[in-house]
Design an enzyme around this catalytic site. Structure first.
Site, mmCIF file in Angstrom:
data_model
loop_
_atom_site.group_PDB
_atom_site.id
_atom_site.type_symbol
_atom_site.label_atom_id
_atom_site.label_comp_id
_atom_site.label_asym_id
_atom_site.label_seq_id
_atom_site.Cartn_x
_atom_site.Cartn_y
_atom_site.Cartn_z
ATOM 1 C CD GLU A 112 -8.733 1.508 7.521
ATOM 2 O OE1 GLU A 112 -8.195 0.048 8.618
ATOM 3 O OE2 GLU A 112 -7.791 2.368 7.587
ATOM 4 C CG ASP A 132 -0.769 -1.081 2.105
ATOM 5 O OD1 ASP A 132 1.296 -0.572 2.571
ATOM 6 O OD2 ASP A 132 -0.894 -0.291 3.616
ATOM 7 C CG HIS A 140 -5.688 -2.157 8.719
ATOM 8 N ND1 HIS A 140 -6.167 -0.736 9.113
ATOM 9 C CD2 HIS A 140 -4.244 -1.901 8.718
ATOM 10 C CE1 HIS A 140 -4.654 -0.400 9.577
ATOM 11 N NE2 HIS A 140 -3.703 -1.091 9.427
HETATM 12 C C1 GLP Z 1 -0.490 -0.124 8.217
HETATM 13 C C2 GLP Z 1 -0.432 -0.631 7.690
HETATM 14 C C3 GLP Z 1 -0.257 -2.290 7.700
HETATM 15 C C4 GLP Z 1 0.426 -2.338 8.599
HETATM 16 C C5 GLP Z 1 -0.143 -1.494 9.959
HETATM 17 C C6 GLP Z 1 0.110 -1.807 11.285
HETATM 18 O O1 GLP Z 1 -1.687 0.837 8.812
HETATM 19 N N1 GLP Z 1 -0.756 -0.120 6.260
HETATM 20 O O2 GLP Z 1 0.239 -3.438 6.360
HETATM 21 O O3 GLP Z 1 0.452 -4.091 9.310
HETATM 22 O O4 GLP Z 1 -0.221 -0.374 10.077
HETATM 23 O O5 GLP Z 1 1.623 -1.608 11.740
HETATM 24 P P1 GLP Z 1 2.256 -1.580 13.084
HETATM 25 O O6 GLP Z 1 3.050 -2.640 12.083
HETATM 26 O O7 GLP Z 1 3.041 -0.500 13.613
HETATM 27 O O8 GLP Z 1 1.310 -1.966 14.300
#
Ligand code: GLP
Length: 242
Positions: free
Chosen positions: A143, A67, A138
């Protein structure tokens, strides 16, 4: 679904790096689906180290990221493009031509999205897709909603996602409202999926993902339908299950 419990974040990262390395060693032209967020950072560090030692060679590897924020140029320090360059690509011997991240600055979003899915197909499909998970379930930026979006698409970020990601910005107000994300179909077409999860604050959502109903309100729950998913999680992340 296979669940690997690790004793620490470092072990989770090392286990994931082992799986990716094995993939690349066995198939030098592997196509890797990659994720941002804090969770995979340790895995990237480990892969960088093994690349420097000559144990894993990324020169023929192709990557597709999940993304990108809409409205942030690739050189903006908060873009996922900059994140990936800083955390991984700048430190390994990957061919920059083989790196793919959705263009969040495009004026033709539909073309960007269909083109992204087409490029994945033309590359032979994703061999391993790495995923983190958001607090609301997500994956990528898919979402919670009323249906699983199939292909790469434009998405409006939820308030909870903006709050969770505000730590990287100057507060929630500066987090972009929209993103381009691979769809659930894009992700599910990967031959193998590795979901990384750590920390107690993800315990409930991980339990719902693995054992709850398959429902677009928990986007990650659709992974139950994939035939080759490996969850690598630390004890706190698995604490609601045990
Ligand atoms: C973002 C990304 C996701 C990721 C999520 C969780 O929203 N788009 O791909 O999995 O954050 O992030 P973290 O690993 O910092 O908890």
């Amino acid at each position: 679904m296979k669940i690997i419990k690790t004793e620490s974040y470092n072990k989770m990262s090392r286990t994931a790096a082992n799986i990716l390395s094995a993939q690349v060693i066995l198939k030098s032209k592997s196509v890797l689906g990659l994720a941002t967020g804090s969770t995979p950072v340790g895995m990237y560090k480990q892969l960088i180290e093994w690349n420097r030692k000559g144990d894993v060679d990324f020169s023929a590897v192709t990557t597709f990221n999940l993304d990108e924020y809409v409205g942030l140029p690739a050189n903006d320090s908060n873009s996922y493009s900059a994140f990936m360059q800083n955390m991984f690509f700048n430190h390994i011997n990957i061919n920059p031509d083989n790196v793919h991240i959705p263009n969040g600055m495009t004026e033709r979003v539909d073309e960007e999205c269909t083109g992204y899915d087409r490029q994945i197909v033309e590359a032979g499909g994703i061999d391993i897709q790495v995923l983190g998970i958001g607090h609301n379930g997500h994956i990528g930026f898919n979402e919670p909603g009323v249906c699983f979006m199939r292909d790469t698409h434009l998405v409006e970020l939820s308030e909870s996602t903006k709050e969770a990601n505000a730590r990287f910005f100057n507060g929630k107000a500066t987090v972009p409202s929209c993103a381009i994300t691979m769809g659930m179909g894009t992700i599910m077409r990967a031959k193998k999926i590795v979901l990384l999860c750590c920390g107690k604050e993800k315990a409930e959502i991980l339990k719902k993902t693995i054992y709850g109903d398959i429902d677009p309100i928990i986007p990650a729950s659709v992974l139950q339908l994939h035939s080759d998913v490996t969850v690598i999680a630390d004890g706190p992340a698995l604490s609601a299950i045990e």
